[in-house]
Design a protein around this motif. Sequence first.
Motif, short mmCIF file in Angstrom:
data_model
loop_
_atom_site.label_atom_id
_atom_site.label_comp_id
_atom_site.label_asym_id
_atom_site.label_seq_id
_atom_site.Cartn_x
_atom_site.Cartn_y
_atom_site.Cartn_z
N ALA A 183 0.82 -1.22 0.00
CA ALA A 183 0.00 0.00 0.00
C ALA A 183 0.85 1.27 0.00
CB ALA A 183 -0.93 0.01 1.21
N VAL A 184 2.13 1.16 0.29
CA VAL A 184 2.95 2.37 0.38
C VAL A 184 3.50 2.72 -1.01
CG1 VAL A 184 3.59 1.86 2.78
CG2 VAL A 184 5.17 1.29 0.96
N PRO A 185 3.72 4.01 -1.29
CA PRO A 185 4.19 4.40 -2.63
C PRO A 185 5.53 3.74 -3.01
CG PRO A 185 3.32 6.30 -1.50
CD PRO A 185 3.32 5.18 -0.49
N ASN A 186 6.48 3.68 -2.08
CA ASN A 186 7.80 3.09 -2.39
C ASN A 186 8.10 1.96 -1.40
OD1 ASN A 186 8.83 5.02 -4.53
ND2 ASN A 186 8.25 6.40 -2.87
N PRO A 187 7.63 0.76 -1.71
CA PRO A 187 7.78 -0.34 -0.76
C PRO A 187 9.23 -0.58 -0.32
CG PRO A 187 6.28 -0.97 -2.50
CD PRO A 187 6.85 0.36 -2.89
N GLU A 188 10.18 -0.47 -1.25
CA GLU A 188 11.58 -0.75 -0.87
C GLU A 188 12.10 0.29 0.12
OE1 GLU A 188 10.41 -0.97 -3.93
OE2 GLU A 188 10.81 -3.04 -4.57
N ALA A 189 11.65 1.55 -0.03
CA ALA A 189 12.07 2.59 0.92
C ALA A 189 11.52 2.28 2.31
CB ALA A 189 11.56 3.96 0.45
N ALA A 190 10.29 1.78 2.37
CA ALA A 190 9.71 1.39 3.67
C ALA A 190 10.48 0.21 4.26
CB ALA A 190 8.23 1.04 3.49
N LEU A 191 10.80 -0.78 3.43
CA LEU A 191 11.54 -1.95 3.92
C LEU A 191 12.92 -1.52 4.45
CD1 LEU A 191 10.58 -4.50 1.12
CD2 LEU A 191 9.89 -4.64 3.51
N ASN A 192 13.55 -0.57 3.78
CA ASN A 192 14.85 -0.05 4.27
C ASN A 192 14.69 0.52 5.68
OD1 ASN A 192 16.01 -0.64 1.83
ND2 ASN A 192 16.02 1.47 1.08
N GLU A 193 13.61 1.26 5.86
CA GLU A 193 13.36 1.85 7.17
C GLU A 193 13.09 0.78 8.23
OE1 GLU A 193 14.69 4.73 7.34
OE2 GLU A 193 12.96 5.70 8.28
N PHE A 194 12.35 -0.27 7.84
CA PHE A 194 12.07 -1.36 8.79
C PHE A 194 13.41 -1.96 9.26
CE2 PHE A 194 7.75 -2.64 6.63
CZ PHE A 194 7.29 -1.36 6.83
N ALA A 195 14.31 -2.19 8.31
CA ALA A 195 15.62 -2.80 8.65
C ALA A 195 16.45 -1.85 9.51
CB ALA A 195 16.37 -3.17 7.38
N ARG A 196 16.35 -0.57 9.24
CA ARG A 196 17.15 0.41 9.99
C ARG A 196 16.73 0.47 11.47
NH1 ARG A 196 16.53 5.30 11.91
NH2 ARG A 196 14.51 5.72 10.95
N VAL A 197 15.42 0.51 11.72
CA VAL A 197 14.97 0.69 13.13
C VAL A 197 14.95 -0.63 13.91
CG1 VAL A 197 13.64 2.75 12.55
CG2 VAL A 197 12.47 0.54 12.67
N LEU A 198 15.20 -1.73 13.21
CA LEU A 198 15.21 -3.05 13.86
C LEU A 198 16.57 -3.32 14.50
CD1 LEU A 198 13.52 -5.75 14.06
CD2 LEU A 198 14.81 -6.52 12.05
N ARG A 199 16.56 -3.89 15.72
CA ARG A 199 17.85 -4.19 16.36
C ARG A 199 18.48 -5.42 15.70
NH1 ARG A 199 17.49 -9.11 18.74
NH2 ARG A 199 15.62 -9.61 19.93
N PRO A 200 19.79 -5.55 15.74
CA PRO A 200 20.42 -6.76 15.23
C PRO A 200 19.85 -7.99 15.95
CG PRO A 200 22.06 -5.08 15.65
CD PRO A 200 20.77 -4.54 16.20
N GLY A 201 19.54 -9.02 15.19
CA GLY A 201 18.94 -10.24 15.75
C GLY A 201 17.42 -10.18 15.78
N GLY A 202 16.83 -9.00 15.54
CA GLY A 202 15.37 -8.86 15.55
C GLY A 202 14.76 -9.29 14.22
N GLU A 203 13.41 -9.26 14.17
CA GLU A 203 12.72 -9.74 12.97
C GLU A 203 11.76 -8.71 12.38
OE1 GLU A 203 10.81 -13.53 12.86
OE2 GLU A 203 12.54 -14.56 13.73
N ILE A 204 11.75 -8.68 11.06
CA ILE A 204 10.70 -7.98 10.31
C ILE A 204 9.64 -9.03 10.00
CG2 ILE A 204 10.12 -6.81 8.15
CD1 ILE A 204 13.05 -5.86 8.02
N ILE A 205 8.42 -8.80 10.43
CA ILE A 205 7.34 -9.76 10.20
C ILE A 205 6.27 -9.08 9.35
CG2 ILE A 205 5.57 -11.20 11.30
CD1 ILE A 205 7.46 -11.54 13.67
N LEU A 206 6.03 -9.65 8.18
CA LEU A 206 5.11 -9.02 7.23
C LEU A 206 3.97 -9.95 6.85
CD1 LEU A 206 7.83 -7.80 4.67
CD2 LEU A 206 6.89 -6.50 6.59
N LEU A 207 2.80 -9.36 6.64
CA LEU A 207 1.75 -10.06 5.91
C LEU A 207 1.61 -9.28 4.62
CD1 LEU A 207 -0.92 -10.69 8.68
CD2 LEU A 207 0.39 -12.44 7.47
#
Length: 217
Positions: free
Chosen positions: A125-149
Amino acid sequence: MMQIAQLEFDREMVERAYDRWAPIYDLVFGGVFSKGRRAAILATNSIGGRVLEVGVGTGISLPQYAPNLRVFGTDISEAMLGKAKARVAELGLKNIEGLAVMDAEKLEFPDNSFDVVMAQYVVTAVPNPEAALNEFARVLRPGGEIILLSRVSADAGMRRFIEQWLQPVVRQLGWRSEFAWSRYAQWAAGAHGVELVERRPVPPLGHFSLIRFRKAA
Ligand SMILES: C[S@@+](CC[C@H](N)C(=O)[O-])C[C@H]1O[C@@H](n2cnc3c(N)ncnc32)[C@H](O)[C@@H]1O
């Protein structure tokens, strides 16, 4: 072709679409996505800690988080977020740290802030999905998980044809019908320090997937 579609998918249009959806969203999308949401929350609860739910919408998932988690929810639609705030107040949810209007592509958190970054039916739903995914990875701590539906479109055949054909229509409603797995694969192959942990089809019809990426410790 994809580039043009992306440019046409702008933030104001998405905001307007979800402001319109807000009053009836739970009625239309509550039941149909409930199994997927349950699976995503289960995965999140098993990790625990501090969770960012991006595109939290009406907060439909908030009551399902384990009480010991600390959850921050963000969305670009004021109307959707208004529903989430009302839900938190009504149910007295103590594990919700905050709810704020925020663009998934420009998260206002420092690096390594969360144990889990979760986004349910949001990336397409976001205009630039890859830019959002970059942000998810940035704010996530090392060892943490991005969980998507996420919707994952077909690579070929009649379903792919229908998904391409539907794209201009569903765009007005606030999402993409066409979103190939290759976009996730290409993003993960970039220098983000993430690896795919799981990709599993979820109802309805297996057209959606639960996707988990782990950030290298
Ligand atoms: C299909 S709804 C999903 C809502 C909720 N996660 C759920 O499980 O039902 C997509 C949500 O993403 C939000 N959204 C779309 N683009 C966004 C962006 N750039 N930043 C933050 N939220 C966004 C919409 O406002 C909407 O609430």
